[in-house]
Structures are given as C-alpha cells and as structure tokens.
Design a protein around this motif. Sequence first.
Motif, PDB file in Angstrom:
ATOM      1  N   ASP A   1       0.826  -1.200   0.000  1.00  0.00           N
ATOM      2  CA  ASP A   1       0.000   0.000   0.000  1.00  0.00           C
ATOM      3  C   ASP A   1       0.866   1.258   0.000  1.00  0.00           C
ATOM      4  N   ASN A   2       0.624   2.125  -1.004  1.00  0.00           N
ATOM      5  CA  ASN A   2       1.392   3.364  -1.102  1.00  0.00           C
ATOM      6  C   ASN A   2       0.476   4.538  -1.415  1.00  0.00           C
ATOM      7  N   ARG A   3      -0.800   4.422  -0.998  1.00  0.00           N
ATOM      8  CA  ARG A   3      -1.778   5.462  -1.354  1.00  0.00           C
ATOM      9  C   ARG A   3      -1.411   6.828  -0.793  1.00  0.00           C
ATOM     10  N   PHE A   4      -0.714   6.880   0.315  1.00  0.00           N
ATOM     11  CA  PHE A   4      -0.404   8.154   0.958  1.00  0.00           C
ATOM     12  C   PHE A   4       1.091   8.464   0.898  1.00  0.00           C
ATOM     13  N   GLY A   5       1.810   7.754   0.033  1.00  0.00           N
ATOM     14  CA  GLY A   5       3.248   7.968  -0.068  1.00  0.00           C
ATOM     15  C   GLY A   5       4.014   7.400   1.099  1.00  0.00           C
ATOM     16  N   LYS A   6       3.442   6.421   1.797  1.00  0.00           N
ATOM     17  CA  LYS A   6       4.038   5.930   3.038  1.00  0.00           C
ATOM     18  C   LYS A   6       5.219   5.004   2.828  1.00  0.00           C
ATOM     19  N   LEU A   7       5.555   4.653   1.569  1.00  0.00           N
ATOM     20  CA  LEU A   7       6.750   3.860   1.300  1.00  0.00           C
ATOM     21  C   LEU A   7       7.989   4.726   1.086  1.00  0.00           C
ATOM     22  N   GLY A   8       7.782   6.041   0.996  1.00  0.00           N
ATOM     23  CA  GLY A   8       8.925   6.949   0.881  1.00  0.00           C
ATOM     24  C   GLY A   8       9.597   6.930  -0.468  1.00  0.00           C
ATOM     25  N   LEU A   9       8.842   6.615  -1.534  1.00  0.00           N
ATOM     26  CA  LEU A   9       9.419   6.521  -2.872  1.00  0.00           C
ATOM     27  C   LEU A   9       9.481   7.858  -3.595  1.00  0.00           C
TER      28      LEU A   9
ATOM     29  N   GLY B   1       4.509  10.178   4.510  1.00  0.00           N
ATOM     30  CA  GLY B   1       3.105   9.814   4.419  1.00  0.00           C
ATOM     31  C   GLY B   1       2.203  11.025   4.520  1.00  0.00           C
ATOM     32  N   ASP B   2       0.971  10.805   4.979  1.00  0.00           N
ATOM     33  CA  ASP B   2      -0.073  11.820   4.995  1.00  0.00           C
ATOM     34  C   ASP B   2      -0.249  12.359   6.410  1.00  0.00           C
ATOM     35  N   TYR B   3      -0.085  13.677   6.601  1.00  0.00           N
ATOM     36  CA  TYR B   3      -0.195  14.254   7.936  1.00  0.00           C
ATOM     37  C   TYR B   3      -1.643  14.435   8.358  1.00  0.00           C
ATOM     38  N   GLY B   4      -2.570  14.433   7.405  1.00  0.00           N
ATOM     39  CA  GLY B   4      -3.977  14.655   7.722  1.00  0.00           C
ATOM     40  C   GLY B   4      -4.551  13.614   8.654  1.00  0.00           C
ATOM     41  N   TYR B   5      -3.944  12.455   8.697  1.00  0.00           N
ATOM     42  CA  TYR B   5      -4.399  11.402   9.594  1.00  0.00           C
ATOM     43  C   TYR B   5      -3.601  11.378  10.893  1.00  0.00           C
ATOM     44  N   ASN B   6      -2.760  12.374  11.088  1.00  0.00           N
ATOM     45  CA  ASN B   6      -1.904  12.458  12.274  1.00  0.00           C
ATOM     46  C   ASN B   6      -0.911  11.288  12.321  1.00  0.00           C
ATOM     47  N   GLY B   7      -0.099  11.253  13.356  1.00  0.00           N
ATOM     48  CA  GLY B   7       0.878  10.180  13.505  1.00  0.00           C
ATOM     49  C   GLY B   7       2.165  10.412  12.756  1.00  0.00           C
ATOM     50  N   LEU B   8       2.179  11.448  11.895  1.00  0.00           N
ATOM     51  CA  LEU B   8       3.356  11.717  11.067  1.00  0.00           C
ATOM     52  C   LEU B   8       4.394  12.562  11.793  1.00  0.00           C
ATOM     53  N   GLY B   9       3.935  13.365  12.780  1.00  0.00           N
ATOM     54  CA  GLY B   9       4.848  14.224  13.528  1.00  0.00           C
ATOM     55  C   GLY B   9       5.149  15.543  12.853  1.00  0.00           C
ATOM     56  N   LYS B  10       4.399  15.868  11.789  1.00  0.00           N
ATOM     57  CA  LYS B  10       4.616  17.112  11.041  1.00  0.00           C
ATOM     58  C   LYS B  10       3.267  17.666  10.605  1.00  0.00           C
ATOM     59  N   ASN B  11       3.292  18.899  10.105  1.00  0.00           N
ATOM     60  CA  ASN B  11       2.063  19.535   9.621  1.00  0.00           C
ATOM     61  C   ASN B  11       2.024  19.609   8.103  1.00  0.00           C
ATOM     62  N   GLU B  12       2.722  18.693   7.449  1.00  0.00           N
ATOM     63  CA  GLU B  12       2.713  18.663   5.989  1.00  0.00           C
ATOM     64  C   GLU B  12       2.964  17.253   5.499  1.00  0.00           C
ATOM     65  N   ASN B  13       2.409  16.939   4.339  1.00  0.00           N
ATOM     66  CA  ASN B  13       2.657  15.636   3.719  1.00  0.00           C
ATOM     67  C   ASN B  13       4.110  15.562   3.268  1.00  0.00           C
ATOM     68  N   THR B  14       4.720  14.400   3.443  1.00  0.00           N
ATOM     69  CA  THR B  14       6.080  14.185   2.953  1.00  0.00           C
ATOM     70  C   THR B  14       6.132  12.814   2.294  1.00  0.00           C
TER      71      THR B  14
END
Length: 593
Positions: free
Chosen positions: A209-217, A271-284
């Motif tokens: 699953d890479n829908r939110f960019g969570k694989l860091g590619l 990943g996606d910051y909108g779901y929290n847990g990312l530790g930032k206020n922006e998608n990366t």
Amino acid sequence: MNEILFFGHNQYPKLIKNEPEKITKPIQFKFENENENENENEIKQISTSYFATIFLFKNGKAIECLSENDLNQNPEKIQIEENIQKVTVGAQNEAILTIEGNVFAKGDYINSKNPNEFINISSLIEDKNDIIIEDIVSGLSSIYLLTSNQNAYGIGSNDYSQLGLDSKTLKNTEKPILMMKNVSKIFTGINSYNVFLLNSNQELFGCGDNRFGKLGLGESRIEKKIQKLTKIQNIPKGKIIDIKCGYTFSIMLIEYENQNENPKRKLYSCGDYGYNGLGKNENTYEFTEIKSSLFENDYILEISCGFKHTLILTSHFQLIVFGSNVYGQLGTGDTKNQSIPIQIELPKLRFNEDISNYHVSCGSARTFLYYSPPSFSNLEEDLIKLFERKEFCNISFKTKNGEIIEAHKLILKYRLNQNQIENEIEKLQEIISKKSIKESNQIFEMIYSNNSKINPKLYSEIKEIINSNEKIEETMKRIYLNENENEKDFIIERKEKQYKFPKLILIMRSELYRGMFLSVTNDKSNKVTDYSELSNKSFQIFEYWIYSNQIKDEIQITKRMINETEKGIDYFQLNQTNPNLFDLLVKKFNNQN
C-alpha cells in the motif's frame, strides 16, 4: 510485580473492568488475578491491536484477550506446548514464535477453514532447510517470517501486493511464500498493508500500500499499490534501527555514530499528515526528519505506532506522543489530536531508574507502557554469541572459498567425540573445507548448541563426530570444573582464597547480569570504566570487577557467582528454564551474610 500502564480504547476487548471506554491518562493495569501472575509470570512482552491483546510472560506462556470475550472478560491461556519467545498481533491475525523456532498463527487470511485455531505455518515452508524462524512481524492482514538463513517469507492477504507479488494474480496465500533472500530485518505495522525489508548491506526495499506515499518513494511514485519489492532511494545515511508503520504513514529510527561521543538517533517520517501520527504539519513523500526540541538532545530507545498515533520512549524517561487521540491513546488527559510531538506526564514507576527495560506497545487506538526485566539467557544462545568474540578463539578452520572461521578449542574438545579428539578435529576440518561460509557457520552453531534443527541436512554429515548424547549443561560443567585445561583463566581473590574461572564461560554468562548491572549505573552510554565505585550500590548483593581493558563490552562477576561456587550450587541451571532459582540464591545469600 508487573509494572504496566494503560491508556486509550478500553473496548474490544474491555481490558480493565469498571473503567470507561476512553481512558485518557495512564493508569496502572492489573490482571484480574494478580497473585497468580506476580512472581513466576513476569511480563516479557505485550502485543495489542484492535480485536486482541496478548500478554507473554517470562516463563514462556501467554494469555490472549479477545473481542468475543468482551462480556465475560476472561483472558484465555494460549494452548501451545512449546515455550513462546515472541508474540505479534495484527488487526486480523495473531502469530507466536517459539524457542524451538516454530511459528503458530491464526486469522481469516491464514487459516480460512478454522480462523480461530493456531496452526504451525513455519512447517508449511517448502524448503525444509529453511524452516527455523528467527523473527516474526504482523501486518494488518499478513504475517512475515525471517528464517535463520536470512530469508523473508510472507503469508496471508496480498490485496495490496504486500507480499511482493501482483495482487491480480495472487489475492491470498495460506502457505508462506519466499519474498526475498539476504534479509536482516522486516518492518511493518499492525494496521498496515505495506512492508519494508532491510538487507545485510543496509539497503531498504518496500512494497504494498502506497496510497499516501508511506513507502517513501517520492512524490512521483504515489501509486495505490507497489506490486513488487522496490528499493527505497534517498533515505538518510546511517544505520536503520527500526521502522514502524501506521495506516497512512511510516516512522524510521536511524542511528549515527560519532567518533568521540555517544551515538545519536533521529526520527524520519513519510506519508499523509492529515491522519496524524506523522509528527509534522505537511505531507512528505520521502523520509524527512521529525524535528523537535523534546528529543533533540535525548537518546530514543523505542518507537511504536498504532492506527493513527505514535509514541516515542527516550533514555531520559520521556514519553513523547503525537497523532490521533480520539480514545485518549496519547495519554494527555483529553481527546485532542496532536499533530506535532508533545511530552506527557507519567506516574512515578517502581523501576524508573532502569528505563532501558521499559517498552511501549501501541494498539489500533490504545497504548501499553510496561516493564520487562532482563532475561536469563540460555546456554545455547550464549554459546552461539561466542562466535563474535574472536579474541578468545584459539583454533581456525578454512572453508572451500578460503574464508577463515575461528572457534574455541576448549568447547570443541567436549562437544566432539573424545576418544580421538585430534582425529575428530581433523575430520571437522575436512568437512568445513568443502562448505561455504554460511554452511560452516551453521555447522559450528549445531556443534556448540547441539541443535540439529538449524540445518538437518548438514547435521547428518557431522553427527558421527558429535558427542550428541551429552547435554549442553554437562559440557559446560566439565569445562568449568576442569580448570587446568583452560589456558585463559581469570583469578578472583576473596576472603583470602583464590577462585579460578575459565574466562570463556565468564564471557558467555556475563549477559545474565548485564541488565542488573546497567540498572545501577547512570551512564546511558552503557560504558563504565571504574567498577570500584559500584561495590556498595545495587541490590545489596552485587559487586563488579573488570579484568581486561581489551574486552569490548566489559564483564561483571558477582558475589552471587562466587558464593554459588563456594557453596557448590550449580549456576549453570540459572537460565530461563528455572527463573525462580535466582530468587532462592538471593535469599540464601542474604541469610548467610
């Protein structure tokens, strides 16, 4: 006494009676029958998800709390005959790794005919030379196995190609399939449809699953599914210690060596910051650093991720949290989400001077913080560790490709047939000369530990020269008692007497005391140079000596070991098969002094 804090979702299953569904501040967790678990069943590990929580005790037994037991709240003992060394709970599966290297698992995607029954999935691996499992990790609907041959296998759902295969051709498998060779670690999350595999060269691969960019590619590679294992580029330089995954994000812990200072650790996320847990206020969409003054000058010990929240445990005993807090799973006292790291207050804990033995475990929307005292390592584990202590080896063997393997002649003397020991060593050299370095290491592991399961095929070649009827404990007693045969002794003077110990055994058994030793030192780097100052500290019975500046990890020898020798007590029994012996020895020592 078990030291466990709990906060977050207290339903499905209801883990604490007479408490609300949402517990927003850390509270003490106690088993309903605390007396039954207090001494002999100290906590070793807790794994929790949405519908299940498993408590693993140091005696190798485990209990599970399931959502279907929510009404009667009776934890069930897991009925497996073998001793358990690790448990994992995914959102839709449970897996258990035993000391023997077998994996038992259950779940809808693991055993569709009877999803509530544990089955031995490691026995389903086709390559019978590859069925000894070293580690297990649970994803949301898949389970991953790492074998002693460093091969990674996956079983369960492949809806998002999280097994590294096209999801159109394979939706699910109830038989482990080989994903990749030369793997050192596997990372995923209990609510994740993706997985990362790290090889021995510190190269990272991911799929699923890479829908939110969570694989860091990277932003250009945001696809719903990454259908085959793909190398992750542009990751920070350093040693990857851990990766934890939430539903839409991934957190990476990296360690950096400093030449004149203690190592530093930093956190990175994508990943996606909108779901929290990312530790930032922006998608990366690539792994970028999580910056916070809270852990900038601290040493991060452990990270854990739930569905949408993350917790960080540091060496200064800080619990740093961020992410979703709908059920109070951040422990802040309210249900307000936190997009950036904050620190929460913890009640005073009984063992808070020994933070390295605390662990944090996030469920989907709940959190445990628990104390797990140091384990008594068993003799087989200790023996195999000796491969790394080359300075104490005194015999060499050459493989077919010319690599050199160094071994301990003293151990070989008692592990091989003794009638013609020199001939047996020559036979062993002949066998090694025809094997690869990997096979040779497996042969020595089997000789040292007498564990034929490591590679049954190779074991059949060497069993004629191994004294397989003798137990490990008997071998080590003979080495211990036959002091004159060891050229590398260490002498301790106590009460005008001299005691001679084989250094080899002291190195091997020193790990027994390491956790206790660290608990009385305030040096978070684990480096101590002056042992004389420690003699009046600790638990009233421990004294420590250092006998060589060249020993990398230092060795601690205790009054207890010397006292055992003086009184004739067999300290080789002090392993995980007899955890109560330690308490008996302490009482015996205190009564005599």
